[in-house]
Design a protein around this motif. Sequence first.
Motif, PDB file in Angstrom:
ATOM      1  N   LEU A  49       0.829  -1.201   0.000  1.00  0.00           N
ATOM      2  CA  LEU A  49       0.000   0.000   0.000  1.00  0.00           C
ATOM      3  C   LEU A  49       0.866   1.255   0.000  1.00  0.00           C
ATOM      4  O   LEU A  49       1.999   1.247   0.497  1.00  0.00           O
ATOM      5  CB  LEU A  49      -0.888   0.023   1.253  1.00  0.00           C
ATOM      6  CG  LEU A  49      -1.790  -1.198   1.506  1.00  0.00           C
ATOM      7  CD1 LEU A  49      -2.479  -1.053   2.851  1.00  0.00           C
ATOM      8  CD2 LEU A  49      -2.815  -1.359   0.386  1.00  0.00           C
ATOM      9  N   ASP A  50       0.308   2.342  -0.519  1.00  0.00           N
ATOM     10  CA  ASP A  50       0.975   3.641  -0.424  1.00  0.00           C
ATOM     11  C   ASP A  50       0.740   4.282   0.942  1.00  0.00           C
ATOM     12  O   ASP A  50       1.570   5.058   1.428  1.00  0.00           O
ATOM     13  CB  ASP A  50       0.474   4.575  -1.526  1.00  0.00           C
ATOM     14  CG  ASP A  50       0.870   4.095  -2.917  1.00  0.00           C
ATOM     15  OD1 ASP A  50       1.970   3.515  -3.056  1.00  0.00           O
ATOM     16  OD2 ASP A  50       0.077   4.263  -3.862  1.00  0.00           O
ATOM     17  N   ALA A  51      -0.399   3.973   1.564  1.00  0.00           N
ATOM     18  CA  ALA A  51      -0.745   4.490   2.891  1.00  0.00           C
ATOM     19  C   ALA A  51      -1.704   3.503   3.534  1.00  0.00           C
ATOM     20  O   ALA A  51      -2.370   2.714   2.844  1.00  0.00           O
ATOM     21  CB  ALA A  51      -1.384   5.870   2.794  1.00  0.00           C
ATOM     22  N   TRP A  52      -1.775   3.536   4.857  1.00  0.00           N
ATOM     23  CA  TRP A  52      -2.618   2.582   5.561  1.00  0.00           C
ATOM     24  C   TRP A  52      -4.094   2.798   5.261  1.00  0.00           C
ATOM     25  O   TRP A  52      -4.556   3.934   5.166  1.00  0.00           O
ATOM     26  CB  TRP A  52      -2.393   2.679   7.070  1.00  0.00           C
ATOM     27  CG  TRP A  52      -1.054   2.167   7.494  1.00  0.00           C
ATOM     28  CD1 TRP A  52      -0.031   2.885   8.028  1.00  0.00           C
ATOM     29  CD2 TRP A  52      -0.587   0.822   7.396  1.00  0.00           C
ATOM     30  NE1 TRP A  52       1.047   2.075   8.274  1.00  0.00           N
ATOM     31  CE2 TRP A  52       0.738   0.799   7.894  1.00  0.00           C
ATOM     32  CE3 TRP A  52      -1.149  -0.376   6.936  1.00  0.00           C
ATOM     33  CZ2 TRP A  52       1.497  -0.358   7.945  1.00  0.00           C
ATOM     34  CZ3 TRP A  52      -0.387  -1.539   6.988  1.00  0.00           C
ATOM     35  CH2 TRP A  52       0.911  -1.520   7.491  1.00  0.00           C
ATOM     36  N   LEU A  53      -4.798   1.693   5.129  1.00  0.00           N
ATOM     37  CA  LEU A  53      -6.250   1.713   5.088  1.00  0.00           C
ATOM     38  C   LEU A  53      -6.772   1.666   6.526  1.00  0.00           C
ATOM     39  O   LEU A  53      -6.032   1.370   7.464  1.00  0.00           O
ATOM     40  CB  LEU A  53      -6.770   0.494   4.318  1.00  0.00           C
ATOM     41  CG  LEU A  53      -6.234   0.298   2.901  1.00  0.00           C
ATOM     42  CD1 LEU A  53      -6.692  -1.046   2.351  1.00  0.00           C
ATOM     43  CD2 LEU A  53      -6.693   1.429   1.991  1.00  0.00           C
ATOM     44  N   ALA A  54      -8.046   1.932   6.704  1.00  0.00           N
ATOM     45  CA  ALA A  54      -8.657   1.790   8.026  1.00  0.00           C
ATOM     46  C   ALA A  54      -8.549   0.339   8.484  1.00  0.00           C
ATOM     47  O   ALA A  54      -8.641  -0.596   7.671  1.00  0.00           O
ATOM     48  CB  ALA A  54     -10.117   2.221   7.976  1.00  0.00           C
ATOM     49  N   ASP A  55      -8.341   0.139   9.780  1.00  0.00           N
ATOM     50  CA  ASP A  55      -8.198  -1.210  10.316  1.00  0.00           C
ATOM     51  C   ASP A  55      -9.381  -2.101   9.936  1.00  0.00           C
ATOM     52  O   ASP A  55      -9.209  -3.261   9.556  1.00  0.00           O
ATOM     53  CB  ASP A  55      -8.070  -1.172  11.838  1.00  0.00           C
ATOM     54  CG  ASP A  55      -6.733  -0.608  12.301  1.00  0.00           C
ATOM     55  OD1 ASP A  55      -5.936  -0.169  11.439  1.00  0.00           O
ATOM     56  OD2 ASP A  55      -6.491  -0.599  13.529  1.00  0.00           O
TER      57      ASP A  55
END
Length: 260
Positions: free
Chosen positions: A26-32
Amino acid sequence: MQLDFYQVDAFSQRPFSGNPAMVYRLDAWLADGLMQQIAAEHNLAETAFLVREGLAWHIRWFTPTTEVPLCGHATLASAFVLYEVYGETGEAIEFTSKSGPLSVSREDGRLLLDFPTLVPTEVGVTLDVERALGCEVVDVLGSNELFVVLASEQAVRECAPDMAALAKLPWLGAIVTARGDHHDFVSRYFAPAIGIPEDPVTGSTHCSLIPYWSQRLNKLSLSAYQCSARGGELFCRLEGDRVKIGGFATLVASGRLTLG
């Protein structure tokens, strides 16, 4: 939004054996909650999510029902994807995780996990454990996992736990192990409480298996086999308070997940 995924059979040189893991870079975290939903959708033992943070990759692992603190086969699969798909070239790939720093390097054509030891301590045989596993046991130890020694490889292969009873015991899961007929030791791993009735090949359990069998066999380098239906071979080495866990990996599928 679309996300690329890669399915890798870890601890195997051929498709449809070893332990399958799904990998997302991923480029940035998704919501848990979204990552948990994605893991449930794939319904594999583990789905790994990676985000670059400085010089290392932050890695998180999700079963179909929960996030876990450590997973070996999905880390091996993640390193394979970074090397073979995304062209990482370093001598080792560094990861940060809930279990601290981890790394994966390449040695003799295999990927080599560098994980912390988790030395099990004596718990003692109890009727609850024997009833849950449905077999006679030689010894019972524990760390974050129940660690059960059986009399033989055949006993490990024939172990048929009561999954409902096993899920009620106060551990993440249960390792059963014995001396191997053709390897230094064999094992199986059951974790119904976290959505994994039986894991095909489990790198993280070898953080406990390697120091245990190294002491008893007086060997630092050991061969191991996880004798699940799919099966997988692991090449193990104890190095102080770290373990090296080696294996092969095979890419079996790739695709794109569409989110809305």
